[in-house]
Every structure is written in C-alpha cells, then in structure tokens.
Design a protein around this motif. Structure first.
Motif, PDB file in Angstrom:
ATOM      1  N   ALA A 128       6.512  -4.342  -5.229  1.00  0.00           N
ATOM      2  CA  ALA A 128       5.050  -4.377  -5.323  1.00  0.00           C
ATOM      3  C   ALA A 128       4.421  -3.031  -4.981  1.00  0.00           C
ATOM      4  N   GLN A 129       5.237  -2.144  -4.382  1.00  0.00           N
ATOM      5  CA  GLN A 129       4.771  -0.823  -3.957  1.00  0.00           C
ATOM      6  C   GLN A 129       3.600  -0.927  -2.979  1.00  0.00           C
ATOM      7  N   THR A 130       3.711  -1.889  -2.072  1.00  0.00           N
ATOM      8  CA  THR A 130       2.693  -2.084  -1.037  1.00  0.00           C
ATOM      9  C   THR A 130       3.387  -2.358   0.294  1.00  0.00           C
ATOM     10  N   ALA A 131       2.600  -2.285   1.365  1.00  0.00           N
ATOM     11  CA  ALA A 131       3.149  -2.599   2.689  1.00  0.00           C
ATOM     12  C   ALA A 131       3.480  -4.085   2.762  1.00  0.00           C
ATOM     13  N   SER A 132       4.638  -4.405   3.321  1.00  0.00           N
ATOM     14  CA  SER A 132       5.058  -5.803   3.412  1.00  0.00           C
ATOM     15  C   SER A 132       4.616  -6.457   4.714  1.00  0.00           C
ATOM     16  N   ARG A 133       4.004  -5.701   5.580  1.00  0.00           N
ATOM     17  CA  ARG A 133       3.516  -6.240   6.845  1.00  0.00           C
ATOM     18  C   ARG A 133       2.417  -5.337   7.376  1.00  0.00           C
ATOM     19  N   LYS A 134       1.728  -5.825   8.403  1.00  0.00           N
ATOM     20  CA  LYS A 134       0.695  -5.028   9.054  1.00  0.00           C
ATOM     21  C   LYS A 134       1.311  -4.186  10.169  1.00  0.00           C
ATOM     22  N   GLY A 135       0.490  -3.363  10.811  1.00  0.00           N
ATOM     23  CA  GLY A 135       0.986  -2.550  11.914  1.00  0.00           C
ATOM     24  C   GLY A 135       1.168  -1.108  11.505  1.00  0.00           C
ATOM     25  N   THR A 136       2.137  -0.464  12.074  1.00  0.00           N
ATOM     26  CA  THR A 136       2.412   0.945  11.787  1.00  0.00           C
ATOM     27  C   THR A 136       3.855   1.107  11.325  1.00  0.00           C
ATOM     28  N   ALA A 137       4.142   2.274  10.786  1.00  0.00           N
ATOM     29  CA  ALA A 137       5.503   2.589  10.335  1.00  0.00           C
ATOM     30  C   ALA A 137       5.867   3.995  10.793  1.00  0.00           C
ATOM     31  N   PRO A 138       7.118   4.234  11.193  1.00  0.00           N
ATOM     32  CA  PRO A 138       7.544   5.582  11.591  1.00  0.00           C
ATOM     33  C   PRO A 138       7.435   6.539  10.414  1.00  0.00           C
ATOM     34  N   ILE A 139       6.810   7.681  10.627  1.00  0.00           N
ATOM     35  CA  ILE A 139       6.577   8.603   9.525  1.00  0.00           C
ATOM     36  C   ILE A 139       7.879   9.173   8.975  1.00  0.00           C
ATOM     37  N   GLU A 140       8.947   9.234   9.815  1.00  0.00           N
ATOM     38  CA  GLU A 140      10.215   9.764   9.329  1.00  0.00           C
ATOM     39  C   GLU A 140      10.866   8.861   8.294  1.00  0.00           C
ATOM     40  N   THR A 141      10.469   7.562   8.292  1.00  0.00           N
ATOM     41  CA  THR A 141      11.023   6.667   7.279  1.00  0.00           C
ATOM     42  C   THR A 141      10.407   6.925   5.907  1.00  0.00           C
ATOM     43  N   ILE A 142       9.303   7.661   5.874  1.00  0.00           N
ATOM     44  CA  ILE A 142       8.692   8.030   4.591  1.00  0.00           C
ATOM     45  C   ILE A 142       9.439   9.202   3.973  1.00  0.00           C
ATOM     46  N   PHE A 143       9.699  10.220   4.797  1.00  0.00           N
ATOM     47  CA  PHE A 143      10.312  11.444   4.294  1.00  0.00           C
ATOM     48  C   PHE A 143      11.830  11.473   4.452  1.00  0.00           C
ATOM     49  N   GLY A 144      12.371  10.582   5.288  1.00  0.00           N
ATOM     50  CA  GLY A 144      13.823  10.545   5.474  1.00  0.00           C
ATOM     51  C   GLY A 144      14.364  11.604   6.408  1.00  0.00           C
ATOM     52  N   VAL A 145      13.478  12.346   7.051  1.00  0.00           N
ATOM     53  CA  VAL A 145      13.892  13.378   8.015  1.00  0.00           C
ATOM     54  C   VAL A 145      12.932  13.351   9.191  1.00  0.00           C
TER      55      VAL A 145
END
Length: 303
Positions: A240-257
């Motif tokens: 769906a290319q959307t967030a599957s839950r509310k809250g926050t996400a670690p930014i390193e999981t976006i860039f992989g580093v």
C-alpha cells in the motif's frame, strides 16, 4: 596505606644462608615437593625467583615467598641461587601481608587451554615435570575445549541504576522501541529464542571458521547492521506504500544505515535550515523536511 617499596634488587648466594619462615601458611604435598626437587636437579637452577627481605638490624635474609623452592634447591644440592631482595624496613604486619598475598594471588588455569597445552607434551617425562596431579588430570578429561573456548575473555559487568525520573523515561523509550518490531509472541518470552540464538552462532562460526563465540556474535551484529532497511516491515506496508501503524519509526530503517558522509550531512543540514528560514518547516521539527522533499508538504500527518 603504607609507603611504596623500593624496587627489589636481584641477588645471588647460597640458599643455606637464607632464613626460612617458621610459620608458613602455604604447604606442598610430599609428592609435589619431590617433583619440585627432581625438576630443580634436572634444570640445575631455580627457574622461578623467591622473594627475600634483608633485615638490616639482624642481618638475616628472610624468605617471604618461595620457601619450598629454597628448600628444594638445598635438597637438590644447589650452592647458588638467585632471589629478589627487599632492603626497606618491613614491619611485621607488612611481612605477613606480603607473604599471604604471594600465596593467595596466584591466578587460575583455564581448563580448556591447560588441556590443550598438556596434550602437546608427547614425552611422559615432560608431563611428569608439570607436576599436575591426578585430580587435575581427571578434570582435564572432562573438559570440552570448544565449549570453554571463551573462558579467558576479559569482561566487565556494568550495572545501570535509574533514578525515578530516568526510570520513567527509560521505560517509555523501551516501550517505543518495542513498537518498531513486528508483533511476535517471543518478544516477552526470551527463553523461546534460546535455540535460535545458538543456531545463529553455530551457523556463523561454521561460515567464517570462527572458534570464538564472541567474535561470531560480532559478525551477527555486523550482518544485522547491513540489513537495517529490512526493519521497515515493522511499520511500513510495502504494497500500500503507507505506514502500517501509528507512532514513530527509526530513521535508519529508511536509509538502511546509521551514518552518512559528513559532506552529505552538511548539504542536508543546509537544506533543512533554508526550509526553516523560508517557513516551510517548523524550527522544532527539522525532520519534516522529509515531507517537503517527498512532495507531501500539503498533507496533514499529525496524529
């Protein structure tokens, strides 16, 4: 605390002229003493050095450490040995403390390494020379070298004490961290992951031919770092290319580093500052620059 001692001097002389302790807490079984005499006879000298205090008042040279070696040297017929000699005045209390510390602080053998070294000795004579008794040898037969390979690792135990306010913040941070992972019943029941951890260690050790589990665990962590981006499954619906839950996400999981080159970081920072000055990004929320760059500046993402 008492004053520091002057460095002891190396002295040679007749062991018969040394004064042995009247009261020595360290004893040596008869068989081991006989082996010590035999070893010294074979070597023709002492291969470890006694500690002697030269009492200036009486002129006596008192053996504080190494009484059995001195007695064995005499019995082996040596007329000259070397020792470390202290000439500083030593009160009775300090003499006893030195004697007991030399007896007590002697270290312990790593059974796995001891077994490995002992098995290198092919000659019966050299094995006898070690003076390892039956009790130790029986223990060596039960040692699994591979399972004790890390027995010699240096380590430190760290205790973290949280004050009430810090404890609340730490618990909140831990709860937030749990949200970044996909739901898994094993999260709260760590024992169920025991086999998984052992299997991961074993596979890593086999793959890299590593004998040390700590090193293998380091490889596992390095592998995890290379796959940080895969943690997006915990908060992102790829279909769906959307967030599957509310809250926050670690930014390193976006860039992989976890880190980026400083030149790139400086360019990103400058761009964020330009957006803040232009009023496109709130000053206290610089991360919203990502919304601008993603073309989502007009969407309301507040919760």
């Amino acid at each position: 605390m008492t004053e520091k001692l002057s460095p002891p001097a190396y002295v040679e002389g007749d062991p018969r002229e040394l004064t042995l302790l009247d009261l020595n807490a360290r004893f040596l079984p008869h068989e081991q003493f006989r082996q010590l005499v035999e070893n010294i006879t074979q070597d023709g000298c002492l291969t470890s050095t006694p500690l002697v205090w030269h009492d200036a008042e009486s002129g006596a040279r008192i053996v504080l450490s190494g009484n059995h070696r001195t007695m064995a040297a005499i019995e082996a017929g040596l007329t000259r040995i070397g020792w470390l000699e202290i000439t500083d005045p030593l009160p009775r209390q300090r003499q006893i403390a030195l004697q007991l510390s030399h007896n007590a602080i002697s270290g312990q053998d790593d059974p796995a390494i001891l077994k490995e070294l002992y098995e290198e000795l092919e000659s019966v004579e050299w094995r006898q020379y070690t003076a390892l008794d039956d009790q130790v040898l029986n223990l060596l037969e039960k040692v699994d070298v591979e399972s004790l390979a890390e027995a010699n690792l240096d380590f430190a135990t760290i205790t973290i004490v949280f004050l009430p306010d810090e404890l609340k913040r730490a618990e909140a941070a831990l709860d937030e961290a749990k949200k970044t992972a996909t739901a898994d019943a094993r999260w709260g029941v760590a024992l169920t992951q025991y086999d998984d951890v052992l299997n991961a260690l074993e596979t890593t050790r086999d793959a890299y031919k590593i004998g040390n589990s700590a090193t293998a665990f380091g490889v596992i962590l390095a592998t995890f770092e290379r796959h940080l981006a895969e943690l997006t499954d915990g908060w992102y619906d790829a279909e769906a290319q959307t967030a599957s839950r509310k809250g926050t996400a670690p930014i390193e999981t976006i860039f992989g580093v976890r880190k980026i080159p400083t030149a790139v970081a400086a360019a990103v920072r400058k761009s964020i500052e330009d957006l803040i000055r232009a009023g496109d990004v709130p000053e206290g929320e610089p991360w919203r620059a990502l919304e601008v760059w993603a073309g989502a500046a007009g969407e309301d993402t507040t919760e």
